[in-house]
Design a protein around this motif. Sequence first.
Motif, mmCIF file in Angstrom:
data_model
loop_
_atom_site.group_PDB
_atom_site.id
_atom_site.type_symbol
_atom_site.label_atom_id
_atom_site.label_comp_id
_atom_site.label_asym_id
_atom_site.label_seq_id
_atom_site.Cartn_x
_atom_site.Cartn_y
_atom_site.Cartn_z
ATOM 1 N N CYS A 1 0.855 -1.200 0.000
ATOM 2 C CA CYS A 1 0.000 0.000 0.000
ATOM 3 C C CYS A 1 0.881 1.237 0.000
ATOM 4 O O CYS A 1 0.611 2.207 -0.716
ATOM 5 N N VAL B 1 1.013 4.288 -2.659
ATOM 6 C CA VAL B 1 0.820 5.704 -2.322
ATOM 7 C C VAL B 1 1.957 6.525 -2.922
ATOM 8 O O VAL B 1 1.731 7.592 -3.499
ATOM 9 N N ALA C 1 -2.259 7.352 -3.995
ATOM 10 C CA ALA C 1 -3.262 6.727 -3.116
ATOM 11 C C ALA C 1 -3.154 5.210 -3.228
ATOM 12 O O ALA C 1 -2.637 4.693 -4.217
ATOM 13 N N CYS C 2 -3.678 4.506 -2.185
ATOM 14 C CA CYS C 2 -3.427 3.054 -2.145
ATOM 15 C C CYS C 2 -4.668 2.220 -2.446
ATOM 16 O O CYS C 2 -4.788 1.104 -1.971
ATOM 17 N N GLU D 1 -7.637 4.135 5.778
ATOM 18 C CA GLU D 1 -7.224 4.378 4.385
ATOM 19 C C GLU D 1 -6.961 5.876 4.172
ATOM 20 O O GLU D 1 -5.982 6.264 3.548
ATOM 21 N N ASN E 1 -3.254 7.496 3.076
ATOM 22 C CA ASN E 1 -3.069 8.351 1.899
ATOM 23 C C ASN E 1 -2.585 9.750 2.277
ATOM 24 O O ASN E 1 -1.796 10.352 1.557
ATOM 25 N N LYS F 1 1.306 9.396 4.106
ATOM 26 C CA LYS F 1 2.348 8.910 3.191
ATOM 27 C C LYS F 1 3.599 8.462 3.952
ATOM 28 O O LYS F 1 4.722 8.796 3.587
ATOM 29 N N THR G 1 1.895 3.295 7.873
ATOM 30 C CA THR G 1 1.119 2.357 7.056
ATOM 31 C C THR G 1 1.337 0.916 7.528
ATOM 32 O O THR G 1 0.384 0.169 7.740
#
Length: 440
Positions: free
Chosen positions: A57, A61, A66-67, A99, A103, A106, A111
């Motif tokens: 993810c 990003v 974005a993931c 989420e 995003n 970063k 994450t």
Amino acid sequence: MAVKVCKFGGTSMADGNVMSRVRNIIESDKDRKYVVVSAPGKRYSGDVKITDILYQCHREVEERGACGASFELIRNRFNSIVRELNIDFDINSVLDETERRINAEKDEDFTASRGEYLSARVMAEVLGAKFIDAEDVIFFDKNGAYAAAKSDKAINDALRGAEKAVFPGFYGRGYNGKVKTFSRGGSDISGAIVARAVNATVYENWTDVSGFLACDPRIVDSPRRIKALSYKELRELSYMGANVLHSESIFPVRKANIPIHIKNTFRPEDEGTLIQPSVYYTPSGSIVTGIAGKKDFTVIFIEKSLMNYQIGFVRKVLSVLEKYNVPVEHIPSGIDTMSVVIESSALKDGKLELILQGIKEAVAPDVLRVNEDIALIATVGHGMSSSVGTSARLFKAMAEASVNVRMIDQGSSELNIIVGVKNEDCEKCIRAIYREFFGN
Ligand code: ASP
């Protein structure tokens, strides 16, 4: 009153059904008060761990801003966990917020930490326990080490009045105020930190194996299980690659003399392995506790006449390694010789050549030789120091298996004998030593 801190690893969190087992384990013993969880791990071989998807993810990003695509996998997995558990929990709002923050922030550590965060949120719901975010109670100092006193206090403050609590493993708050993770597998460390903070009677570490084996089962068929071992033996064996527990996880609990009990979530009735502080440890009577091996070391051999009279010789050699920021694993030495054992991965990109040149300039050795592709095999056990003839048996076993010894190092604690052999002899050597001390 006994207080048990229980850490459950990734396979114990893999899906809703296993998480129900975890609930039963916790509820079957009222002393199991505080729980630390990993992110959901693999459900079957070939499956992907949630933490690995989260690293993906983060890459997404970075590349696309974005993931979306990889986060869908996380979303599906947690939705099915909640469905299987049959609990009334609005996981989707937690996932939406997660989420959004991934995003927005970063940040790789943030994450990666979300797998633990999410599984702890779910587990707290399952147990009806308080969720305590590791970000608020586990702190790192400016050198990146965990700040013990500050974390202990915050953990105890957060626990006040809580009958049961769940903490996410693997992360805390860095000195810069942002989420910071430990190295991979680091939830073991979080469990140890909580156990120490509450002065637990025992730190139970629930995995998918019934404890430590005397050697790697991929090398020897059904090796003997180790019922009890000391922290020191564990440190030697896990450093050498027996990786049931993260090798740094013992430090917080060892200081507080708290035993670690390795247990199997899938076979809770099994005895497991008890790791005891040295003060309580009573040797089992067997000479050797375990044998572990690790491949891919490089040995730099240095010979110089009258080395022993030259003040500062060893320091000069080591300062060359320090200059290139290369950690040293072992330094076996003789009167006119010394060897430096280094993990080969630390010598890539021409570093080995630079180091050899540096050593030549620093000490002008008579002989400077390099042995690459060396495996180290540690035979570990408190019983070895008191029983005569242990090393003779070990070397005889190696000779009979036609394994050539390239290096010998007996740790100063007399707790281990380490031999260096060619990488390709590693398995054969472990088998020979196992047979000698454990039979068959
Ligand atoms: N989830 C993290 C990892 O996969 C930490 C852990 O499981 O202990 O490394």
